[in-house]
Design a protein around this motif. Structure first.
Motif, mmCIF file in Angstrom:
data_model
loop_
_atom_site.group_PDB
_atom_site.id
_atom_site.type_symbol
_atom_site.label_atom_id
_atom_site.label_comp_id
_atom_site.label_asym_id
_atom_site.label_seq_id
_atom_site.Cartn_x
_atom_site.Cartn_y
_atom_site.Cartn_z
ATOM 1 N N THR A 165 43.646 39.714 48.623
ATOM 2 C CA THR A 165 43.128 38.602 48.275
ATOM 3 C C THR A 165 43.162 39.207 46.940
ATOM 4 O O THR A 165 42.772 39.779 46.263
ATOM 5 N N MET A 166 43.630 37.723 45.397
ATOM 6 C CA MET A 166 43.296 38.069 44.291
ATOM 7 C C MET A 166 43.212 36.613 43.405
ATOM 8 O O MET A 166 43.499 35.946 44.356
ATOM 9 N N THR A 167 42.573 36.856 42.194
ATOM 10 C CA THR A 167 43.309 35.107 41.902
ATOM 11 C C THR A 167 44.056 35.892 40.267
ATOM 12 O O THR A 167 44.351 37.031 40.330
ATOM 13 N N VAL A 168 44.872 34.063 40.870
ATOM 14 C CA VAL A 168 45.996 34.746 39.457
ATOM 15 C C VAL A 168 45.781 33.651 37.873
ATOM 16 O O VAL A 168 45.329 32.605 38.621
ATOM 17 N N GLU A 169 45.492 33.999 37.091
ATOM 18 C CA GLU A 169 46.179 32.897 36.184
ATOM 19 C C GLU A 169 47.101 32.504 35.519
ATOM 20 O O GLU A 169 48.455 33.825 35.071
ATOM 21 N N ALA A 170 47.225 31.552 36.085
ATOM 22 C CA ALA A 170 48.723 31.053 35.789
ATOM 23 C C ALA A 170 49.218 29.443 35.681
ATOM 24 O O ALA A 170 47.888 28.111 35.747
ATOM 25 N N VAL A 222 52.751 37.195 41.590
ATOM 26 C CA VAL A 222 53.083 38.721 42.656
ATOM 27 C C VAL A 222 53.696 38.837 43.044
ATOM 28 O O VAL A 222 53.977 39.790 43.970
ATOM 29 N N MET A 244 37.621 41.824 55.653
ATOM 30 C CA MET A 244 37.673 42.422 54.616
ATOM 31 C C MET A 244 36.559 42.323 54.148
ATOM 32 O O MET A 244 35.839 42.993 54.860
ATOM 33 N N ASN A 257 47.801 39.074 34.685
ATOM 34 C CA ASN A 257 46.888 37.740 34.627
ATOM 35 C C ASN A 257 46.655 37.883 36.122
ATOM 36 O O ASN A 257 45.689 36.399 36.707
ATOM 37 N N ILE A 258 46.604 39.077 37.170
ATOM 38 C CA ILE A 258 46.274 39.174 38.075
ATOM 39 C C ILE A 258 44.431 39.708 38.579
ATOM 40 O O ILE A 258 44.350 41.017 37.402
ATOM 41 N N GLU A 259 43.654 39.019 38.734
ATOM 42 C CA GLU A 259 41.910 39.692 38.853
ATOM 43 C C GLU A 259 41.582 39.573 39.999
ATOM 44 O O GLU A 259 42.024 39.281 40.977
ATOM 45 N N ASN A 260 40.289 40.422 40.564
ATOM 46 C CA ASN A 260 39.803 40.689 41.566
ATOM 47 C C ASN A 260 40.272 40.562 43.330
ATOM 48 O O ASN A 260 40.322 40.658 44.003
ATOM 49 N N VAL A 261 41.598 42.063 42.741
ATOM 50 C CA VAL A 261 42.132 42.382 43.810
ATOM 51 C C VAL A 261 40.755 42.666 44.942
ATOM 52 O O VAL A 261 40.623 44.235 44.509
ATOM 53 N N ARG A 262 41.178 42.284 46.376
ATOM 54 C CA ARG A 262 40.027 43.356 46.920
ATOM 55 C C ARG A 262 42.127 43.728 48.585
ATOM 56 O O ARG A 262 42.784 42.329 48.954
#
Lengths: 82, 82
Positions: A45-50, A60, B10, B34-39
């Motif tokens: 899982t991740m957060t992406v700014e776009a 991704v 997870m 632009n990708i953060e918080n990868v788990r």
């Protein structure tokens, strides 16, 4: 905008998955006999700014191809959540 | 009936995920910023033989609790597909 994205990376169907096979056998030992064909992969899982969903998906996909997945042994599936 | 079931396991939100942290940093090295918080967790698929969806879910929950997940470090989510 910020998107939550998940990737599922699984061993290719055509390949043996020894970890999955071991878990399938272990099921019998704990008296669960209705579960078969266990396959084990990665959930990322991740957060992406776009700007939009499409841009998020492209970032991704790049990350998958250059870093996260091994095309010889694995396939991946991307889910962009809101 | 046969059900396809997936489990996502997870690392708990409150815990560090060193593998995820390493991947987050590696993203910068391949110019993805632009990708953060990868788990990173596990994605497990299986087929379950059961009378109905509820029975399938119960079997898989038992498998999770007795075999697949570590409650001290992980959480799990079950999806029953048709």
């Amino acid at each position: 905008m910020q998107f939550n994205v998940t990737i599922d990376i699984m061993p290719l169907k055509a390949l043996l998955d020894p970890q999955g096979k071991a878990v399938t056998s272990s099921m019998k030992n704990i008296n669960i006999d209705n579960i078969e064909n266990v396959r084990i992969g990665k959930h990322i899982t991740m957060t992406v700014e776009a700007k939009d969903e499409n841009e998020a998906r492209l970032s991704v996909e790049k990350a998958c191809k250059e870093l996260l997945y091994n095309p010889i042994m694995e396939s991946f599936e991307i889910n962009v959540l809101k």
